[in-house]
Design an enzyme around this catalytic site. Structure first.
Site, PDB file in Angstrom:
ATOM      1  N   PHE A 158     -12.554 -19.894  11.767  1.00 43.77           N
ATOM      2  CA  PHE A 158     -11.612 -20.121  10.661  1.00 43.77           C
ATOM      3  C   PHE A 158     -10.237 -20.386  11.244  1.00 43.77           C
ATOM      4  O   PHE A 158      -9.647 -19.533  11.899  1.00 43.77           O
ATOM      5  CB  PHE A 158     -11.536 -18.949   9.679  1.00 43.77           C
ATOM      6  CG  PHE A 158     -10.637 -19.285   8.519  1.00 43.77           C
ATOM      7  CD1 PHE A 158     -11.111 -20.033   7.455  1.00 43.77           C
ATOM      8  CD2 PHE A 158      -9.291 -18.927   8.519  1.00 43.77           C
ATOM      9  CE1 PHE A 158     -10.268 -20.401   6.402  1.00 43.77           C
ATOM     10  CE2 PHE A 158      -8.447 -19.295   7.469  1.00 43.77           C
ATOM     11  CZ  PHE A 158      -8.949 -20.024   6.410  1.00 43.77           C
ATOM     12  N   ASP A 183      -6.089 -18.666  18.790  1.00 52.04           N
ATOM     13  CA  ASP A 183      -5.581 -18.502  17.431  1.00 52.04           C
ATOM     14  C   ASP A 183      -5.530 -16.990  17.154  1.00 52.04           C
ATOM     15  O   ASP A 183      -6.545 -16.362  16.862  1.00 52.04           O
ATOM     16  CB  ASP A 183      -6.504 -19.216  16.439  1.00 52.04           C
ATOM     17  CG  ASP A 183      -6.042 -19.058  14.987  1.00 52.04           C
ATOM     18  OD1 ASP A 183      -5.181 -18.183  14.726  1.00 52.04           O
ATOM     19  OD2 ASP A 183      -6.554 -19.788  14.125  1.00 52.04           O
ATOM     20  N   LYS A 201       0.917 -15.252   9.847  1.00 52.45           N
ATOM     21  CA  LYS A 201       0.693 -14.047   9.048  1.00 52.45           C
ATOM     22  C   LYS A 201       1.757 -12.962   9.238  1.00 52.45           C
ATOM     23  O   LYS A 201       2.845 -13.100   8.708  1.00 52.45           O
ATOM     24  CB  LYS A 201      -0.732 -13.539   9.289  1.00 52.45           C
ATOM     25  CG  LYS A 201      -1.754 -14.548   8.746  1.00 52.45           C
ATOM     26  CD  LYS A 201      -3.099 -13.973   8.367  1.00 52.45           C
ATOM     27  CE  LYS A 201      -3.865 -14.981   7.505  1.00 52.45           C
ATOM     28  NZ  LYS A 201      -5.017 -15.577   8.135  1.00 52.45           N
TER      29      LYS A 201
HETATM   30  C1  LIG Z   1      -5.234 -17.086   8.020  1.00 58.10           C
HETATM   31  C2  LIG Z   1      -5.650 -17.792   9.240  1.00 58.10           C
HETATM   32  C3  LIG Z   1      -5.293 -19.134   9.477  1.00 58.10           C
HETATM   33  C4  LIG Z   1      -4.552 -19.966   8.462  1.00 58.10           C
HETATM   34  O1  LIG Z   1      -3.322 -19.449   8.100  1.00 58.10           O
HETATM   35  P1  LIG Z   1      -2.622 -19.930   6.717  1.00 58.10           P
HETATM   36  O2  LIG Z   1      -1.274 -19.295   6.770  1.00 58.10           O
HETATM   37  O3  LIG Z   1      -3.476 -19.409   5.601  1.00 58.10           O
HETATM   38  O4  LIG Z   1      -2.588 -21.417   6.753  1.00 58.10           O
HETATM   39  C5  LIG Z   1      -5.656 -19.696  10.672  1.00 58.10           C
HETATM   40  N1  LIG Z   1      -6.352 -19.009  11.592  1.00 58.10           N
HETATM   41  C6  LIG Z   1      -6.724 -17.735  11.401  1.00 58.10           C
HETATM   42  C7  LIG Z   1      -7.487 -17.015  12.461  1.00 58.10           C
HETATM   43  C8  LIG Z   1      -6.411 -17.091  10.213  1.00 58.10           C
HETATM   44  O5  LIG Z   1      -6.819 -15.837   9.996  1.00 58.10           O
END
Ligand SMILES: *Cc1c(COP(=O)(O)O)cnc(C)c1O
Length: 398
Positions: free
Chosen positions: A140, A225, A254
């Protein structure tokens, strides 16, 4: 207006791209939120880890208000007194050399992809438009058209094609698959240190280390990420510290916004970041002084309140108490720090049903992938509050 009225209004006027639990929140403080009927809930989702510092952390809100009264937005057409200090702080805590600020996580992932591709063309000598990036199944990384192009989740993709080419998908937690997938046009490997949305999937110890070495040997960028796992969530400031590896490119988001403003970041070396030149990438709100000020306080709260250590200690406690419940409904309990997944046996019902039960008991939790309940409370939670939650979780699993 009451709960039903607000839900009805949303149903009528908001897009239905989410399926929220039936609760209408209007207040928050620390780990607690309140609904419009005056009921209190313990927040065990933390906005998918965007609220590691808790709701309305006093220092973060104070910074927000002070900066709001000073300067909020200039665009990057001008310098501000907030961008440099934040970038410096982020480099100090990560050992990286330069930062590119964006707003959402997905934008930061997009930025990392553009960075890797351009690095491939300008530094590695990959022929034009042939760059390949390797990613993992069940990843994700966000919701943009390019990012869903390499998702393996049908729900995220159906009806949204045509997709962006240039990605190769391999199984997670499999370094051999990574090595085999690399060819002369490969520019990067993009991976989550723990797959959050996939159901809190923790790879075997040594995976990141092996991946790091393979990337180095083949001259491809190792991109982590840490949007969800970073900034204390897993019991370290960054999850990669469990394996003592450093990524070539690190993506944050986040909790960087301290639970109140969107801000994301891509961090890398001066050499790699030099692929960006004036005009070839940007964002109107990216690096705005309001978000920068908030992020600086958000990070300092994490450091000064020792939230990674808290997450580690309380996460171990929470996990062991969950295991001690010995529930016949539970297949597996896994995670790191306060990033915990409880996987239910298929015959026990769906995680959604349990989240609805927990809601009635005063706990907000979110299912991920049908059978997994995710517990990821703000890292400012106390042991007593975890005990309070455990009583109710025991009831829900009884
Ligand atoms: C939440 C998340 C994203 C995307 O972030 P948004 O601010 O919702 O665009 C990307 N990678 C990971 C691992 C995430 O948990």
């Amino acid at each position: 207006m009451n709960t039903a009225d607000y839900i009805q209004l949303e149903e009528k006027y908001s897009a239905h791209n989410y399926h929220p639990l039936p609760v209408v929140l209007c207040k928050g403080e620390g780990v607690w939120v309140e609904d419009v009927e005056g009921r209190r809930y313990l927040d065990m989702l933390s906005a998918y880890s965007a609220l590691n510092q808790g709701h309305r952390h006093p220092r973060i809100i104070q910074t927000l208000i002070e900066q709001a009264n000073r300067l909020t937005l200039t665009s990057r057409a001008f310098h501000t007194d907030q961008l440099g200090p934040l970038c410096q702080l982020l480099c100090e805590i990560t050992g990286q050399e330069q930062v590119l600020l964006m707003n959402s996580g997905a934008e930061a992932v997009e930025t990392a992809i553009k960075c890797a591709r351009r690095w491939g063309y300008t530094k590695k000598g990959v022929p034009p438009d042939r760059a390949e990036i390797i990613v993992c199944a069940n990843n994700f990384h966000g919701r943009t058209t390019t990012i869903i192009s390499f998702s393996t989740e049908a729900l995220y993709r159906d009806g949204f094609g045509p997709f962006t080419p240039g990605f190769k998908i391999i199984p997670y937690d499999n370094p051999d698959a990574l090595e085999q997938a690399i060819n002369k046009n490969t520019v990067a490997f993009l991976v989550e240190p723990i797959q959050g949305e996939a159901g809190i999937i923790v790879p075997r110890h040594g995976y990141l280390q092996r991946a790091r070495v393979i990337c180095h040997q083949h001259n491809i960028l190792f991109i982590l990420d840490e949007i969800q796992t970073g900034l204390g969530r897993t019991g370290r400031l960054f999850c990669y510290q469990y394996e003592d590896v450093r990524p070539d490119v690190l993506i944050l988001g986040k909790a960087l916004g301290g639970g109140c403003i969107p801000i994301s970041a891509v961090l890398t070396s001066r050499e790699i970041m030099s692929v960006f030149v004036p005009g070839n990438h940007g964002s109107t709100f990216g690096g705005n002084p309001l978000a920068c000020a908030v992020a600086r306080t958000a990070v300092s709260v994490i450091l000064e309140e020792k939230l990674p250590e808290r997450s580690s200690e309380l996460g171990t406690y929470f996990q062991s108490r969950l295991k001690a419940l010995n529930s016949s409904k539970v297949k597996e309990i896994r995670g790191r720090g306060l990033f915990i997944g409880v996987e239910l046996k298929p015959e026990a019902g769906t995680a959604r049903e349990y989240c609805e039960k927990l809601l009635r008991l005063g706990i907000l939790a979110k299912d991920t992938h049908e059978q997994v309940i995710r517990f990821a409370p703000p890292l400012v939670i106390t042991r007593e509050e975890i005990d309070w939650a455990l009583e109710r979780i025991a009831q829900a699993l009884a």
